[in-house]
Write a protein that holds these residues in place. Structure first.
Motif, PDB file in Angstrom:
ATOM      1  N   THR A  63      70.219  86.378  75.534  1.00 22.57           N
ATOM      2  CA  THR A  63      71.042  86.521  76.732  1.00 22.57           C
ATOM      3  C   THR A  63      72.267  87.381  76.411  1.00 22.57           C
ATOM      4  O   THR A  63      72.617  87.562  75.244  1.00 22.57           O
ATOM      5  CB  THR A  63      71.549  85.152  77.233  1.00 22.57           C
ATOM      6  OG1 THR A  63      72.466  84.630  76.276  1.00 22.57           O
ATOM      7  CG2 THR A  63      70.411  84.175  77.464  1.00 22.57           C
ATOM      8  N   LYS A 101      75.228  86.493  76.924  1.00 21.63           N
ATOM      9  CA  LYS A 101      76.204  85.574  76.332  1.00 21.63           C
ATOM     10  C   LYS A 101      76.036  85.520  74.811  1.00 21.63           C
ATOM     11  O   LYS A 101      77.016  85.456  74.068  1.00 21.63           O
ATOM     12  CB  LYS A 101      76.032  84.184  76.950  1.00 21.63           C
ATOM     13  CG  LYS A 101      77.156  83.242  76.690  1.00 21.63           C
ATOM     14  CD  LYS A 101      76.939  81.953  77.474  1.00 21.63           C
ATOM     15  CE  LYS A 101      78.220  81.174  77.540  1.00 21.63           C
ATOM     16  NZ  LYS A 101      78.086  79.979  78.355  1.00 21.63           N
ATOM     17  N   ASP A 102      74.794  85.578  74.339  1.00 22.26           N
ATOM     18  CA  ASP A 102      74.526  85.574  72.897  1.00 22.26           C
ATOM     19  C   ASP A 102      75.077  86.829  72.219  1.00 22.26           C
ATOM     20  O   ASP A 102      75.377  86.811  71.029  1.00 22.26           O
ATOM     21  CB  ASP A 102      73.022  85.477  72.612  1.00 22.26           C
ATOM     22  CG  ASP A 102      72.415  84.176  73.082  1.00 22.26           C
ATOM     23  OD1 ASP A 102      73.137  83.162  73.146  1.00 22.26           O
ATOM     24  OD2 ASP A 102      71.207  84.175  73.403  1.00 22.26           O
ATOM     25  N   GLU A 120      76.255  89.236  82.811  1.00 19.97           N
ATOM     26  CA  GLU A 120      76.077  87.946  82.150  1.00 19.97           C
ATOM     27  C   GLU A 120      74.645  87.424  82.285  1.00 19.97           C
ATOM     28  O   GLU A 120      74.143  86.743  81.402  1.00 19.97           O
ATOM     29  CB  GLU A 120      77.060  86.940  82.760  1.00 19.97           C
ATOM     30  CG  GLU A 120      77.282  85.725  81.911  1.00 19.97           C
ATOM     31  CD  GLU A 120      78.389  84.870  82.466  1.00 19.97           C
ATOM     32  OE1 GLU A 120      78.078  83.855  83.125  1.00 19.97           O
ATOM     33  OE2 GLU A 120      79.567  85.233  82.246  1.00 19.97           O
ATOM     34  N   LYS A 121      73.966  87.763  83.379  1.00 21.11           N
ATOM     35  CA  LYS A 121      72.611  87.252  83.613  1.00 21.11           C
ATOM     36  C   LYS A 121      71.527  88.062  82.911  1.00 21.11           C
ATOM     37  O   LYS A 121      70.350  87.708  82.981  1.00 21.11           O
ATOM     38  CB  LYS A 121      72.327  87.203  85.114  1.00 21.11           C
ATOM     39  CG  LYS A 121      73.167  86.168  85.823  1.00 21.11           C
ATOM     40  CD  LYS A 121      72.812  86.062  87.277  1.00 21.11           C
ATOM     41  CE  LYS A 121      73.684  85.003  87.933  1.00 21.11           C
ATOM     42  NZ  LYS A 121      73.324  84.774  89.323  1.00 21.11           N
ATOM     43  N   THR A 148      68.954  89.351  80.223  1.00 22.08           N
ATOM     44  CA  THR A 148      68.189  88.628  79.209  1.00 22.08           C
ATOM     45  C   THR A 148      67.320  89.602  78.418  1.00 22.08           C
ATOM     46  O   THR A 148      67.192  90.770  78.781  1.00 22.08           O
ATOM     47  CB  THR A 148      67.288  87.561  79.856  1.00 22.08           C
ATOM     48  OG1 THR A 148      66.378  88.212  80.758  1.00 22.08           O
ATOM     49  CG2 THR A 148      68.086  86.517  80.605  1.00 22.08           C
ATOM     50  N   ASP A 149      66.703  89.093  77.369  1.00 21.67           N
ATOM     51  CA  ASP A 149      65.766  89.860  76.540  1.00 21.67           C
ATOM     52  C   ASP A 149      66.355  91.227  76.169  1.00 21.67           C
ATOM     53  O   ASP A 149      65.779  92.267  76.442  1.00 21.67           O
ATOM     54  CB  ASP A 149      64.430  90.015  77.286  1.00 21.67           C
ATOM     55  CG  ASP A 149      63.329  90.537  76.388  1.00 21.67           C
ATOM     56  OD1 ASP A 149      63.426  90.387  75.157  1.00 21.67           O
ATOM     57  OD2 ASP A 149      62.370  91.134  76.920  1.00 21.67           O
ATOM     58  N   ASN A 197      66.697  91.554  83.967  1.00 19.61           N
ATOM     59  CA  ASN A 197      67.582  90.813  84.873  1.00 19.61           C
ATOM     60  C   ASN A 197      69.001  91.379  84.927  1.00 19.61           C
ATOM     61  O   ASN A 197      69.968  90.637  84.991  1.00 19.61           O
ATOM     62  CB  ASN A 197      67.638  89.324  84.496  1.00 19.61           C
ATOM     63  CG  ASN A 197      66.276  88.692  84.484  1.00 19.61           C
ATOM     64  OD1 ASN A 197      65.481  88.903  85.378  1.00 19.61           O
ATOM     65  ND2 ASN A 197      65.987  87.936  83.443  1.00 19.61           N
TER      66      ASN A 197
END
Length: 161
Positions: free
Chosen positions: A40, A42-43, A54-55, A57-58, A76
């Protein structure tokens, strides 16, 4: 004789040690790369560009640690309002980098030099948005981001080949 043997062993050991060091003079020293991935955004906080939603991914990234070029793919991702559309029919062009204060004229206008199996060849040239200095291309459900390389870095890499 023992002093001479010890001196030879030490000299050979030092020579081997120094030959294993990468001084940055050869071609590899001018083109160091890293690959990163994050489940994500965030990671990847603090590592990824701040405009990445923020949303997202991958997220996969290849970056040149001896320059500024980066390629990123993610899912996303809805681009923030701060990103600007590139007018239809126009090719992407470098922009000033507010963070590093590097001017657009210092960046390459050419194709990406970094490669990854997930990066569609020429994706950067199909960019439809700019997020700061980043060229953004959306293909299907994937968002691709490209940060151009500095002209001086490309010249250094090419001259050391």
């Amino acid at each position: 004789m023992k002093k001479i043997s010890t001196s030879i062993v030490l000299a050979l050991g030092t020579a081997l040690l120094l030959s294993a060091c990468n001084t940055g003079i050869d071609g590899n020293g001018n083109d160091k790369q890293e690959t990163k991935s994050f489940a994500t955004a965030k990671d990847g906080a603090g590592v990824l560009p701040s405009w990445i939603p923020e949303k997202a991914t991958d997220i996969k990234e290849v970056l040149r640690t001896t320059g500024s070029e980066r390629i990123i793919t993610m899912k996303n991702a809805t681009l923030p309002n701060s990103c600007k559309a590139i007018p239809a029919g126009e090719r992407p062009a470098p922009a000033d980098d507010e963070e590093s204060k590097i001017k657009a004229a210092d960046y390459s206008k050419g194709a990406a030099t970094l490669k990854a199996d997930w990066w569609p060849e020429g994706a950067e040239q199909k960019a439809s948005s700019l997020c700061g200095k980043w060229w953004i291309t959306i293909i299907g459900e994937s968002t691709y981001a490209y940060s151009p390389e500095l002209i001086t870095v490309i010249k250094n890499i090419e001259s050391s080949k």
